[in-house]
Design an enzyme around this catalytic site. Sequence first.
Site, mmCIF file in Angstrom:
data_model
loop_
_atom_site.group_PDB
_atom_site.id
_atom_site.type_symbol
_atom_site.label_atom_id
_atom_site.label_comp_id
_atom_site.label_asym_id
_atom_site.label_seq_id
_atom_site.Cartn_x
_atom_site.Cartn_y
_atom_site.Cartn_z
ATOM 1 C CB SER A 67 2.123 -7.017 -3.623
ATOM 2 O OG SER A 67 1.225 -6.343 -4.498
ATOM 3 N NE ARG A 68 -4.902 -11.120 -1.793
ATOM 4 C CZ ARG A 68 -6.033 -11.071 -1.115
ATOM 5 N NH1 ARG A 68 -6.969 -10.186 -1.445
ATOM 6 N NH2 ARG A 68 -6.251 -11.887 -0.094
ATOM 7 C CB ALA A 77 3.373 -0.358 3.014
ATOM 8 C CG ASP A 114 -7.956 8.243 5.668
ATOM 9 O OD1 ASP A 114 -7.239 7.231 5.581
ATOM 10 O OD2 ASP A 114 -7.591 9.367 5.264
ATOM 11 C CB ALA A 129 -0.912 -0.005 1.222
ATOM 12 C CE LYS A 176 -4.616 6.015 9.879
ATOM 13 N NZ LYS A 176 -5.576 6.381 8.807
ATOM 14 C CE1 TYR A 235 -1.479 -9.314 0.326
ATOM 15 C CE2 TYR A 235 -3.778 -9.579 0.950
ATOM 16 C CZ TYR A 235 -2.791 -8.867 0.297
ATOM 17 O OH TYR A 235 -3.110 -7.715 -0.362
ATOM 18 C CG LEU A 244 -3.870 -5.872 3.867
ATOM 19 C CD1 LEU A 244 -4.309 -7.244 4.367
ATOM 20 C CD2 LEU A 244 -3.582 -5.905 2.366
ATOM 21 C CG HIS A 281 -7.258 -3.218 9.205
ATOM 22 N ND1 HIS A 281 -7.308 -1.943 9.728
ATOM 23 C CD2 HIS A 281 -6.571 -3.115 8.041
ATOM 24 C CE1 HIS A 281 -6.679 -1.116 8.924
ATOM 25 N NE2 HIS A 281 -6.233 -1.796 7.886
#
Length: 321
Positions: free
Chosen positions: A37-38, A16, A178, A13, A98, A59, A75, A80
């Site tokens: 990572s997919r 990250a 967010d 992400a 978070k 994962y 993610l 989460h």
Amino acid sequence: MSDIVNWGVLGYARIARLNVLPAISRAANARLVAVASRDPAKAAECARDFKCERTYTRYEDLLADKDIQAVYIPLPNSMHKEWAIRAMEAGKHVLCEKPIAMNASEAREMAEVSRRTGKLLMEAFMYRYTDRSRRVREVIESGVLGEIRHINATFRFLLDRPNTIKAQPELGGGALYDVGCYPVNFLSLVTGRTPVSCHALAEYENGVDVNLSAVLQYEDGLIANIHCGFNAYGKTFAEVIGTKGMMEVADTFLDFRGGIQVYAKDGTRTIPVAESDRYRDEVADFSAAILEGREPLLTLDETIRNMEVLDMIRAQLKVPA
């Protein structure tokens, strides 16, 4: 016993890539071992840009890696709970972005898995690792403000990135999740308590809140306002008003240097704030907690308390059909 914690990251992400992966490399007691990572192209990019030893496109494969002790989860919010639980049950300690979950019930379930497995779980509020947050606590604990009667905290910015998960309700998007969780956490930092009542209003776009304010009251009468959003000009700010003085905290959730203003009967003073490396210090503290067998800075009790407040706010909102 090793003095280094081996880390894996579930998802490449933006946070990250820009913040936490570099922070792991700066922490003396942490080492990046693997990223999953997919998207194979993103996995390849990570291997190239971060010299990552191993990359996975599933994962599950990262969680099966026996060399990894701690996992960071950036993610979407809606994922989460599942992946934090799966990681702990696979024997990994978990630092989770978070908000830690979609509601307090999910957070309690995750906390129970942490207790059952003996694996640490912490919500990644990196601002708590700044010199600014430390100075806020010092002012509160000094008693210079007297009895706290009002708190006001804001975190907003202009979201102008297309196709972001922040704008997708099915993934747990919206301003409250967010950035609103930061002012809520700030209330916890100052009071250590849960409010007893709440009133909230929000503006919506495409099924997510983009502009939200809430008024919360505590058992002793203390009133707090929180505001968040991502449809207008950015601002992070907080003020704490007591019977003897007031504190203003500009750039509340950021880590560059500055100052905290304290106003009291004997005059005004500026408390200097040093520049911090909040993401590195978060990784370093969590790694140290693993190595030393102790709790990290943010406890699960506080995390659950904060999720309960988010639930209170969300219960007041009328989401348009």
